[in-house]
Design an enzyme around this catalytic site. Structure first.
Site, short mmCIF file in Angstrom:
data_model
loop_
_atom_site.label_atom_id
_atom_site.label_comp_id
_atom_site.label_asym_id
_atom_site.label_seq_id
_atom_site.Cartn_x
_atom_site.Cartn_y
_atom_site.Cartn_z
N GLY A 43 6.51 17.52 56.32
CA GLY A 43 5.79 18.73 56.29
C GLY A 43 5.95 19.78 57.16
N GLY A 48 14.41 25.48 55.26
CA GLY A 48 15.49 24.38 55.37
C GLY A 48 15.05 23.47 54.41
CG HIS A 49 11.39 21.34 55.10
ND1 HIS A 49 10.78 21.88 56.23
CD2 HIS A 49 11.23 20.07 55.35
CE1 HIS A 49 10.39 21.18 57.18
NE2 HIS A 49 10.94 19.91 56.92
CE LYS A 160 16.94 21.14 63.09
NZ LYS A 160 15.72 20.31 63.63
CG ASP A 161 17.13 16.51 61.47
OD1 ASP A 161 16.62 16.18 62.46
OD2 ASP A 161 16.70 17.19 60.46
P1 AMP Z 1 11.47 17.05 58.68
O1 AMP Z 1 10.16 17.51 57.93
O2 AMP Z 1 11.59 17.60 59.93
O3 AMP Z 1 11.50 15.56 59.24
O4 AMP Z 1 12.87 17.29 57.68
C1 AMP Z 1 12.97 17.01 56.55
C2 AMP Z 1 14.21 16.98 55.89
O5 AMP Z 1 14.39 18.34 55.91
C3 AMP Z 1 15.24 16.29 56.68
O6 AMP Z 1 16.39 15.87 55.84
C4 AMP Z 1 15.71 17.38 57.63
O7 AMP Z 1 17.17 17.33 57.91
C5 AMP Z 1 15.57 18.58 56.64
N1 AMP Z 1 15.85 19.87 57.21
C6 AMP Z 1 14.95 20.17 58.33
N2 AMP Z 1 15.40 21.43 59.04
C7 AMP Z 1 16.36 21.64 58.16
C8 AMP Z 1 17.23 22.84 58.23
N3 AMP Z 1 17.22 23.82 59.17
N4 AMP Z 1 18.36 23.03 57.36
C9 AMP Z 1 18.52 21.89 56.42
N5 AMP Z 1 17.84 20.72 56.22
C10 AMP Z 1 16.72 20.69 57.19
#
Ligand code: AMP
Length: 295
Positions: A43, A48-49, A160-161
């Site tokens: 969330g 990015g999301h 990114k991860d």
């Molecule tokens: P998170 O909510 O941070 O767990 O991220 C959920 C998904 O979004 C994961 O697969 C992350 O790698 C991806 N994500 C988060 N930030 C970015 C970004 N800046 N660019 C690309 N994917 C992202």
């Protein structure tokens, strides 16, 4: 629930909180021959999301989970303070064409007596795994569970991860899980800072300081592009840029093999340049693939 959703003015998006209901939805969709794309998130959505959701929209049915996973946070980490804004997330999800938001309670995903964990060895103990020893076990476990609940054909992750992406690919291969794993390039702010929900923690000064990570990575790319292949030399240049920023404290800056994540001395074709840096009290990560353009 957000008012605009109650009124049904924006979309037909559904919010599901129960595991049984989620499984039921997926079973029916699959029976109808629909392909399901899945985007797991914690969330506090940003662009990015949204780039992951855009990819997911290419399939018949798009499921996004919002679940701040308690077991991937260390006891001294930010589980309780992790940014949350359900109303904003539901609006972004609806605008991005999400069909189902799966938003379970922690107690339903990890009930009392939960005992099974998924550990992807070696890959989980490198890079971020050194300072976050149980993090990737927590990630792999929750993703395996979400896969069993959502039953997607395709799951979409951000590069990114990068380490997480590699670990999930390894997990589906090793456990014969029939889900295609798709990786999406890093989405950045205009000044290069990789988008992250944790950027919210940064003060205005830290937000500016945070660009040192991208600038460091760019420096590494430049040195690589003019022909340097000795990783010690490239890493020294990257560190110099990052450490020139007073509020930055490097956790690690490494160059490693793209699939094994093992450190390498000399780059043959391509390699992952990855960094984790504390900006004040916020730990940020970023990476690029040398030899394949900045992601
Ligand atoms: P998170 O909510 O941070 O767990 O991220 C959920 C998904 O979004 C994961 O697969 C992350 O790698 C991806 N994500 C988060 N930030 C970015 C970004 N800046 N660019 C690309 N994917 C992202």
């Amino acid at each position: 629930m957000a008012d605009f959703l109650k009124k049904g003015t924006v979309s037909d998006m559904q919010i599901i909180t129960g595991i049984r209901e989620m499984k039921g939805f997926s079973d029916s969709a699959r029976k109808e021959g629909k392909t399901i794309a899945f985007v797991p998130t914690m969330g506090y959505l940003h662009d990015g999301h949204m780039s992951l959701l855009k990819e997911g929209r290419k399939y018949d049915c798009l499921v996004m989970s919002i679940f701040v996973n308690p077991i991937q946070f260390g006891s001294d980490e930010d589980y309780n303070t992790y940014p949350r804004d359900m109303e904003m997330d539901l609006k972004i999800a609806a605008d991005s064409g999400v069909d189902i938001v799966f938003n379970p309670k922690a107690g339903e995903i990890f009930p009392e007596g939960f005992k099974t964990h998924v550990a992807v060895s070696e890959l989980s103990s490198r890079l971020c795994g050194i300072s976050r020893p149980l993090h990737f076990q927590g990630v792999a476990t929750v993703v395996a569970k979400l896969f069993n609940i959502v039953k997607p054909d395709v799951a979409i992750f951000g590069q990114k991860d990068f380490q997480q992406f590699i670990i999930i690919k390894q997990m589906v291969k090793d456990l014969n899980i029939d889900i295609e794993i798709v990786g999406i390039p890093v989405v950045r702010e205009k000044d290069g800072l990789a988008m992250s929900s944790r950027n919210k923690y940064l003060t205005p000064e830290e937000r500016i300081a945070g660009t040192c990570i991208y600038r460091g990575i760019m420096k590494g790319m430049d040195v690589f592009d003019i022909g340097e292949r000795d990783t010690d030399i490239i890493l020294r240049e990257v560190r110099n840029v990052i450490e020139n920023e007073p509020s930055a404290k490097v956790d690690y800056v490494k160059i490693c093999d793209i699939t094994t994540l093992e450190g390498i001395k000399v780059i043959k074709n391509s390699a992952l340049l990855a960094a984790a840096v504390w900006i004040g009290r916020t730990r940020l990560i970023d990476n690029c693939v040398l030899g394949r353009g900045l992601m």
